[in-house]
Design a protein around this motif. Structure first.
Motif, mmCIF file in Angstrom:
data_model
loop_
_atom_site.group_PDB
_atom_site.id
_atom_site.type_symbol
_atom_site.label_atom_id
_atom_site.label_comp_id
_atom_site.label_asym_id
_atom_site.label_seq_id
_atom_site.Cartn_x
_atom_site.Cartn_y
_atom_site.Cartn_z
ATOM 1 N N THR A 136 0.704 -1.334 0.111
ATOM 2 C CA THR A 136 -0.129 0.078 0.138
ATOM 3 C C THR A 136 0.982 1.122 -0.055
ATOM 4 O O THR A 136 0.420 2.169 -0.744
ATOM 5 C CB THR A 136 -0.886 -0.021 1.110
ATOM 6 O OG1 THR A 136 -1.783 -1.243 1.142
ATOM 7 C CG2 THR A 136 -1.953 1.148 1.153
ATOM 8 N N SER A 177 1.703 1.989 -3.470
ATOM 9 C CA SER A 177 0.563 2.544 -4.384
ATOM 10 C C SER A 177 0.055 4.049 -3.687
ATOM 11 O O SER A 177 -0.057 5.002 -4.545
ATOM 12 C CB SER A 177 -0.792 1.928 -4.043
ATOM 13 O OG SER A 177 -0.486 0.337 -3.974
ATOM 14 N N LYS A 184 -8.398 -0.597 -2.466
ATOM 15 C CA LYS A 184 -7.448 -0.181 -3.316
ATOM 16 C C LYS A 184 -7.721 0.210 -4.738
ATOM 17 O O LYS A 184 -7.245 1.101 -5.411
ATOM 18 C CB LYS A 184 -6.357 -0.742 -2.997
ATOM 19 C CG LYS A 184 -5.624 -0.664 -1.723
ATOM 20 C CD LYS A 184 -4.326 -1.616 -1.620
ATOM 21 C CE LYS A 184 -3.182 -1.346 -2.622
ATOM 22 N NZ LYS A 184 -1.928 -1.893 -2.194
ATOM 23 N N PHE A 218 -4.754 6.494 0.503
ATOM 24 C CA PHE A 218 -4.056 5.142 0.505
ATOM 25 C C PHE A 218 -3.549 4.581 1.629
ATOM 26 O O PHE A 218 -3.597 3.605 2.139
ATOM 27 C CB PHE A 218 -2.822 5.215 -0.766
ATOM 28 C CG PHE A 218 -3.233 4.707 -1.797
ATOM 29 C CD1 PHE A 218 -3.595 5.683 -3.005
ATOM 30 C CD2 PHE A 218 -3.646 3.381 -2.182
ATOM 31 C CE1 PHE A 218 -3.820 5.125 -4.222
ATOM 32 C CE2 PHE A 218 -4.151 2.942 -3.397
ATOM 33 C CZ PHE A 218 -4.152 3.943 -4.411
#
Lengths: 101, 634, 165
Positions: B249, B252, B307, B348
């Motif tokens: 994550t 991302s 996500k 995020f």
């Protein structure tokens, strides 16, 4: 008879002997063919010296020497064939070649 | 080297040094690696902050280049730094977000066996991204462009032992590669025409006094845009970004929301003078970005994975940025890039807190694992969502307003109306996400208990240092979303471009319409997901055809699979057959031919008397024939 | 006339010698061919040579071949199949060689025939052997002695049953 006709005959005899030498499997048959070839050569020599040369006796001498050599060779060859047969139990030339190819 | 140039070099050199040191020497010492990487980013942050402060005057830029590769008869390849307020600001944003992500990762990635490798790759990314931003000519940009692609590949496929991350990394790399072909061709054309690819020269040559014909400029603009489309996941090349969520994550948060995918936007902003000379291309870009923004908004409406919602949202917002740039305003587009970097990274990272807690990405599963106990996560999620939806006074409102105003001025009513629709959809799907994850009290949780119990309970332990790291970063960014909105005017002044005419603070007709649509979207989401006793199924989800269509990337991936992938696989199979049968067969054939020839030749030596006689006689006969023809011996 | 008939007999015998399957028939054909060759020598006026040929070949060599065949030939085993490619190749090669020889003979400028050749006296040949070609004569005799000894040694059966010494 012209010299050429004798030479023709000798050439035919030689060819027949060559055919037999190349084609027969048995060693004795090959020897027979070889003797034929030698005989053809003798005819050649004698014909040339008698009909196209000056001294016929020279040809005879050569031919007689050839006969002697051929006889000696035949004798040795034949005894060799007997010995080979004793060792390998065959006189087939195709079976006697040891080199692998 | 003067002060600012030194700072620019230092901002790149520090992460590079950290990356090399970690990847070469510190793999077995995770804490040292993390510390070194973070420290290098602190240095970079300081350097870029200095740059931002120093480059105070708009329309002034600093350049320092050296010839890197002198070519005898051709262009000399240069290498250097170039920065103006745009680049300085962007580099600061990159450094700041990277540092935030690094601190966050100290908590999120704790315990992972590849901890040191992770920080090494993050440092690699920082170096490459800063290099891209501060590059002085397009070839250098291309080099760093590919390097960030490499970093993305390495980080998406960080857990390479599993097949899904590895496949996603490959897909990302290959898809962006397709766009990069166009980029490379465009740069090569420029080098051939100009002799070098320095950015200022390129922009000047396309201008009214420059040497490029309009047709040339249009062609090159199209080619360069291919790279932008690939890197920023627009149009036909978008499907790699949702799959890229297989990465951790924080990755991302950093790459696929705030910085790397924004590189395409940054490039357009940077070469704005060049693109302005190709108005048809810009028009096409506007519509492409608009369609992409709407399409991905629909996909976000039905996604189950938190996500993926954020990934689609990123693509959608990138579309908004590109729309603003295509319509002619660098300020609006870049402003939105900046605020988006802040709140998307925040979203995020907040979702990361929930994922870490519930061990699942599925929103419905997260909802069953007492999400409200994660206070920082809730705060982050809600504030980020308010910014994304564009609710005043959060930062997203101001930047989105700037974008919409620009569209209204330069793009025509149709485009503007669709953009407003997109804004409404954005609010809807964003709050669908919020209500699905944290919007449930105890009663709602019982309703979805069946889903969650199958997964097992989340982690229950007292918050440790890692959790505190994550929480603190999230909280800091949440505060930022409140603050950043007010920087719009300052940014516009700095950039010195023609900005938005009436500033974003005015509440004219346009902003009111936008706010009304946002409110409608949030309300619809509340009705469907948020209120007590809600059905928790959206209007799009109820229609199976729509749900499948939106949920499967509008079937684009299936299209690619049936055509390009199949052709590529067939081609590679044919090539493999050729390699095995034709090429290997030929070389094996030569070998076996040699063996066969040898066997034949060996028969000459078979000890076969009759063969010997035959050969001898035939040679003599041939000799005889030759002699006869010659007429006798000489 | 003598020549034509003798040549025909010689060639016919040669064909028998190489063409027939049974080895004894080959030997007989060989003997016939040698008789024909002797006739050819007669037509050339070499009486002595013709006599020698008959004595040596027909009388000695052919008989020795018969003995050798009886001692070594696998008469009880079935004959092997003759391979056609071998026959064809051998015939082709022999024909080519014969053709080449014919070609040479035909092209050469032979002197015109002098009529029937004179008989070459045997005494003349013997005289040559003992004067001009006495070395060849001696060598031949040595060769014959060696051949005799060698033949005996090679074909001798030792105590263990092998050949030679």
């Amino acid at each position: 008879m012209t010299v050429a006709s004798y030479l023709f005959v000798a050439a035919c005899l030689f060819g027949i002997g060559l055919y037999g030498l190349l084609q027969r499997r048995s060693l004795v048959a090959m020897l027979i063919a070889l003797e034929l070839m030698l005989a053809a050569v003798s005819i050649n020599v004698v014909a040339l010296t008698t009909l196209a040369g000056r001294d016929g006796s020279l040809g005879q001498v050569v031919a007689l020497i050839l006969v002697g050599v051929a006889a000696a060779e035949a004798a040795i060859a034949l005894s060799l064939f007997v010995a080979i047969h004793r060792a390998r139990h065959t006189i087939d030339v195709e079976q006697l070649s040891e080199l692998t190819g | 080297m003067s002060g600012p140039v030194l700072a620019a070099v230092l901002a790149q050199a520090a992460p590079l040094a950290a990356c090399l040191t970690i990847l070469i020497g510190l793999r077995a010492r995770p804490r040292a690696a993390a510390g070194l990487a973070t420290l290098s980013l602190v240095v970079a942050l300081g350097a870029t902050a200095y740059l931002v402060v120093v480059v105070a005057v708009p329309n002034v830029h600093w350049v320092a280049q050296t010839t890197w590769l002198p070519v005898a008869d051709g262009p000399a390849l240069a290498f250097g730094v170039f920065f103006d307020p745009l680049a300085a600001t962007m580099s600061f944003v990159v450094a700041f977000i990277t540092l935030a992500v690094m601190v966050y990762s100290l908590g999120y990635m704790a315990g992972d066996p590849g901890f040191a490798r992770y920080f090494g790759f993050l440092a690699l990314f920082a170096w490459a991204m800063l290099g891209l931003v501060l590059a002085s000519n397009l070839l250098q940009v291309l080099v760093f462009w590919e390097l960030v692609g490499l970093a993305s590949f390495l980080l998406i496929g960080f857990w390479f032992e599993q097949s899904a991350p590895a496949a996603a990394a490959r897909k990302a790399f290959l898809m962006t590669r397709v766009g990069d072909v166009g980029f490379l061709l465009g740069v090569l054309l420029l080098v051939r025409a100009l002799g070098n690819a320095t950015i200022s020269d390129v922009v000047a040559a396309a201008g009214p006094a420059g040497v490029f014909s309009p047709r040339f400029t249009t062609t090159v603009a199209l080619l360069l845009l291919m790279g932008v489309i690939g890197k920023s996941a627009q149009g036909p090349l978008f499907t790699w970004l949702p799959d890229a969520m297989e990465g951790p994550t924080p990755v991302s948060a950093l790459l696929h929301s705030a910085t790397m995918v924004a590189a395409g936007v940054f490039l357009v902003a940077r070469l704005h003078g060049f693109f302005a000379a190709a108005p048809e291309v810009m028009r096409g870009l506007l519509w492409l970005a608009l369609v992409t923004a709407l399409a991905t908004a629909t996909m976000a409406m039905v996604a189950e994975d938190i996500k993926r919602v954020l990934a689609y949202s990123t693509i959608s917002q990138l579309g908004y940025m590109l729309m603003a740039l295509a319509a002619g305003s660098v300020t609006a587009g870049f402003f939105h890039l900046t605020t988006h970097a802040g709140f998307k990274a925040l979203l995020f990272m907040a979702s990361g807190i929930f994922i870490h807690h519930a061990h699942s990405n599925d929103m419905r599963v997260i909802a069953t694992k007492q999400p409200r106990s994660q206070r920082a996560g809730v705060i982050g999620l809600v504030s980020g969502s308010l910014a994304l939806a564009g609710v005043i006074p959060f930062s997203g409102y101001f930047s989105k307003e700037a974008v919409l105003t620009t569209l209204g001025q330069h793009a025509g009513t149709a485009a503007l109306a669709l953009a407003y629709l997109g804004a409404g959809l954005t609010a809807y799907y964003t709050f669908r996400m919020v209500f699905l994850t944290v919007g449930q009290g105890a009663a709602g949780r019982r309703a979805v208990g069946a889903v969650g119990d199958a997964v097992g309970s989340g982690q229950d332990h007292a918050p440790n240092a890692g959790d505190r790291a994550m929480a603190s970063v999230v909280l800091v960014l949440s505060v930022l979303t409140l603050v950043l909105g007010y920087l719009g005017g300052w940014l516009g002044a700095r950039l010195g471009h023609e900005g938005v005419e009436h500033g974003p603070f005015a509440l004219g007709a346009g902003p009111l319409v936008a706010l009304a649509l946002v409110a409608a979207g949030i309300a619809l989401a509340w009705v469907e997901f948020g209120r007590r006793g809600a059905a928790r199924a959206g209007f799009a989800e109820r229609v199976p055809a729509l749900r499948d269509f939106f949920g499967d990337n509008w079937y684009v991936d299936r299209l690619y699979g049936a055509t390009l992938v199949r052709w590529g696989t067939a081609l590679s199979r044919a090539a493999r057959w050729h390699d095995h049968t034709v090429l290997d067969g030929a070389s094996d054939g030569v070998a076996s031919g040699a063996v066969w020839g040898g066997r034949i030749l060996a028969r000459v030596q078979a000890g076969y008397v009759q063969a010997y006689v035959a050969v001898a006689i035939s040679l003599i006969a041939a000799l005889g024939v030759w002699l006869v023809r010659r007429g006798g011996l000489p | 006339m003598v020549f034509a008939g003798s040549a025909a007999i010689a060639l016919f015998g040669a064909l028998l010698a190489v063409g027939l399957k049974n080895i004894f028939h080959n030997i007989l054909g060989f003997a016939l061919a040698m008789l024909g060759v002797a006739g050819v020598f007669l037509s050339l006026g070499s009486d002595f040579l013709a006599a020698v040929f008959v004595l040596v070949y027909v009388g000695a060599v052919a008989i020795a071949m018969v003995y050798a065949v009886m001692l070594s030939y696998p008469l009880d085993l079935p004959q092997r199949r003759r391979s056609v490619p071998k026959i064809a190749a051998a015939a082709l090669l022999a024909a080519i060689v014969t053709g080449v020889l014919w070609l040479v003979v035909r092209r050469a400028p032979w002197p015109p025939p002098l009529g029937a050749p004179d008989d070459v006296a045997a005494a003349q040949t013997g005289y040559r052997f003992l004067t001009d070609y006495v070395l060849a004569f001696e060598l031949i005799s040595v060769l014959l002695v060696v051949a005799m000894m060698g033949a005996v040694m090679v074909a001798r059966r030792t105590r263990e049953g092998g050949s030679g010494r």
